[in-house]
Design a protein around this motif. Sequence first.
Motif, PDB file in Angstrom:
ATOM      1  N   ARG A   4      40.676  37.556  37.686  1.00 59.21           N
ATOM      2  CA  ARG A   4      40.528  36.131  37.401  1.00 59.21           C
ATOM      3  C   ARG A   4      39.145  35.852  36.836  1.00 59.21           C
ATOM      4  NH1 ARG A   4      40.161  33.361  42.645  1.00 59.21           N
ATOM      5  NH2 ARG A   4      37.908  33.552  42.304  1.00 59.21           N
ATOM      6  N   ASN A   6      34.344  37.742  36.055  1.00 58.87           N
ATOM      7  CA  ASN A   6      35.378  38.137  37.012  1.00 58.87           C
ATOM      8  C   ASN A   6      34.743  38.801  38.226  1.00 58.87           C
ATOM      9  OD1 ASN A   6      34.531  40.540  35.893  1.00 58.87           O
ATOM     10  ND2 ASN A   6      36.584  41.403  35.662  1.00 58.87           N
ATOM     11  N   GLU A  28      34.177  37.844  41.347  1.00 58.57           N
ATOM     12  CA  GLU A  28      34.755  37.692  42.680  1.00 58.57           C
ATOM     13  C   GLU A  28      36.191  38.168  42.761  1.00 58.57           C
ATOM     14  OE1 GLU A  28      34.252  33.690  43.960  1.00 58.57           O
ATOM     15  OE2 GLU A  28      32.066  33.764  43.891  1.00 58.57           O
ATOM     16  N   ASN A  29      36.872  38.180  41.641  1.00 55.78           N
ATOM     17  CA  ASN A  29      38.256  38.631  41.589  1.00 55.78           C
ATOM     18  C   ASN A  29      38.440  39.328  40.251  1.00 55.78           C
ATOM     19  OD1 ASN A  29      41.060  38.928  41.252  1.00 55.78           O
ATOM     20  ND2 ASN A  29      41.516  37.077  42.418  1.00 55.78           N
ATOM     21  N   ASN A  84      36.516  27.984  40.110  1.00 57.42           N
ATOM     22  CA  ASN A  84      37.443  29.110  40.098  1.00 57.42           C
ATOM     23  C   ASN A  84      38.435  28.949  38.955  1.00 57.42           C
ATOM     24  OD1 ASN A  84      36.407  30.394  42.410  1.00 57.42           O
ATOM     25  ND2 ASN A  84      37.711  29.190  43.765  1.00 57.42           N
ATOM     26  N   ARG A 120      48.632  39.550  45.937  1.00 53.74           N
ATOM     27  CA  ARG A 120      47.941  38.699  44.971  1.00 53.74           C
ATOM     28  C   ARG A 120      47.289  37.556  45.728  1.00 53.74           C
ATOM     29  NH1 ARG A 120      52.278  38.015  39.955  1.00 53.74           N
ATOM     30  NH2 ARG A 120      52.602  40.248  39.557  1.00 53.74           N
ATOM     31  N   GLY A 121      45.989  37.692  45.926  1.00 52.68           N
ATOM     32  CA  GLY A 121      45.300  36.685  46.722  1.00 52.68           C
ATOM     33  C   GLY A 121      45.838  36.698  48.142  1.00 52.68           C
TER      34      GLY A 121
END
Length: 371
Positions: free
Chosen positions: A56, A50, A52-53, A74, A357-358
Amino acid sequence: FRPPSHLEGRVRRLRPRALRVALPPAAQAPARHSQARWSPDGRRIMLDGNLENPRRLDLFTIAAAGGELVKVRNDGRNGSWSPDGKRILFASASDGDLDVYVMNADGSAVQQLTNTPEMDYLPAWSPDGRRIAFVSIPPGQGQHHEIHVMKQDGSGRAALTQTPDAEEMSPVWSPDRRRIVFATNRDGNWEIYGMNADGSDIRRLTNDPAGDSGPAYASDGKTIVFTSDRGGARRIWRMSASGEAPAPMERNGSMLAWAPDGRRLAYVGQEEGAWGIFVMNADGSGARRVTAVPQAPVATNRLGRMGWLAGCWELKSAQRTTLEMWMPPEGELMLGASRTVSGGFTREFEQLRLEARGDTLIYTASPSGQS
């Protein structure tokens, strides 16, 4: 700060009052690596991360000797190469719930293999690449996990275990593809079980009050390693394929994977407070970290542009007055409340929430504070 032009003249800002809410720090999941799997040639390891995010999991690969992480996809987890190294099997929630997918090793030609109300994940190739075992959760039964099997193209799906109210996890094929070992709490405690590849001849391999999980076959099929909390620590243990002579390897770790040559083990471990992927010799010696120590996550404020909203706002009409109160944005979250007064009585009350969120901004209003 000023409100948007379409609100000017309709609302006025009051001095902050009435609402005093202490927000917790922005939730940030620690960076982590998990679920190591070897390439068929033993040169690379695939893992989830996880990095990078924090919300996720993505798929990465890294050289078995260490080095730079290379992202494969991703929103992917439980990734593994096919026996010939040409394809990658993985699970993803990209369509809303967890399903099993396959793609070329370069990330192209993604194909969805499961598409049912069940949540499907933890897929595992059979050694000949013709079948896939995986874990399936029936709709609305979060504590009921079954082991299923299907052909490599997603057809011929069948349940191998159907134990009510039990979690059957982590299926792993034997090198001769005749048996599957898995972890289950069907007897009230987590133990390692084995069964034929058609679901018959289920046998209990461990029997200890401690929890045993995460089995993995050695390449010769004679040895199984697993994780156990016997003695109070999550250590790596080994035993014969029939469950005899269990013994600790004096290493703490989980999510184990044998190298194709049978000489090394990859696992998820912790050293100096940081989790990562490690590799050690088959006898437990020579352990070393493969992934670099992840940097501490940095809280980002994606709602910074909404800072003008913080404070108290009032919208009046002849019949009613609405007060809307917002706390300053913190991390990816902004909380507020709204109260509508008419005739001296509160007619409506809502708890408000803005969440980033994103690239999407989600606004939620819960009447009367209901969730």
